[in-house]
Design a protein around this motif. Structure first.
Motif, short mmCIF file in Angstrom:
data_model
loop_
_atom_site.label_atom_id
_atom_site.label_comp_id
_atom_site.label_asym_id
_atom_site.label_seq_id
_atom_site.Cartn_x
_atom_site.Cartn_y
_atom_site.Cartn_z
N LYS A 1 19.92 62.41 -79.99
CA LYS A 1 18.78 61.56 -79.69
C LYS A 1 19.25 60.20 -79.20
N GLU A 2 18.41 59.59 -78.39
CA GLU A 2 18.70 58.26 -77.85
C GLU A 2 18.65 57.22 -78.96
N ILE A 3 19.65 56.33 -78.97
CA ILE A 3 19.66 55.23 -79.93
C ILE A 3 19.55 53.92 -79.16
N LYS A 4 19.31 52.83 -79.88
CA LYS A 4 19.18 51.52 -79.22
C LYS A 4 20.48 51.06 -78.66
N ARG B 1 11.85 58.26 -75.93
CA ARG B 1 13.26 58.44 -76.28
C ARG B 1 13.73 59.82 -75.84
N LEU B 2 14.95 59.87 -75.33
CA LEU B 2 15.51 61.10 -74.78
C LEU B 2 16.15 61.94 -75.88
N GLU B 3 15.97 63.26 -75.81
CA GLU B 3 16.62 64.21 -76.71
C GLU B 3 17.30 65.28 -75.87
N ILE B 4 18.62 65.43 -76.05
CA ILE B 4 19.40 66.39 -75.28
C ILE B 4 20.22 67.23 -76.25
N VAL C 1 23.32 58.45 -76.54
CA VAL C 1 22.70 59.48 -77.38
C VAL C 1 23.67 59.83 -78.51
N GLU C 2 23.10 60.05 -79.70
CA GLU C 2 23.91 60.27 -80.90
C GLU C 2 23.47 61.56 -81.58
N CYS C 3 24.44 62.26 -82.18
CA CYS C 3 24.17 63.52 -82.87
C CYS C 3 23.30 63.28 -84.11
N THR C 4 22.27 64.11 -84.27
CA THR C 4 21.38 63.97 -85.42
C THR C 4 21.92 64.71 -86.64
#
Length: 64
Positions: free
Chosen positions: A61-64, A44-47, A13-16
């Motif tokens: 958000k989840e990235i590839k 897609r997961l959002e935390i 997961v990466e910061c938006t």
């Protein structure tokens, strides 16, 4: 004998906020690794997690 794929997979997961925010504390993008259940969470997961570059809790958000 075929190997069975597990239900849990490891995702990143990466910061938006880091992509668009210019008033960051430091350069870079915050990334965390976690696992999710493939059957229960198909999208897609959002935390909300702490981003050390933004110095705040932001949506990751989840990235590839």
């Amino acid at each position: 004998m075929a190997s069975k794929k597990g239900v849990r997979i490891t995702i990143t997961v990466e910061c938006t906020e880091c992509r668009t925010n210019t008033n960051k504390r430091s350069n870079g993008v915050s990334r965390y690794t976690t696992s999710k259940n493939r059957r229960n969470t198909t999208g897609r997961l959002e935390i909300k997690k702490f981003c050390p570059h933004c110095n705040a809790h932001t949506v990751h958000k989840e990235i590839k």
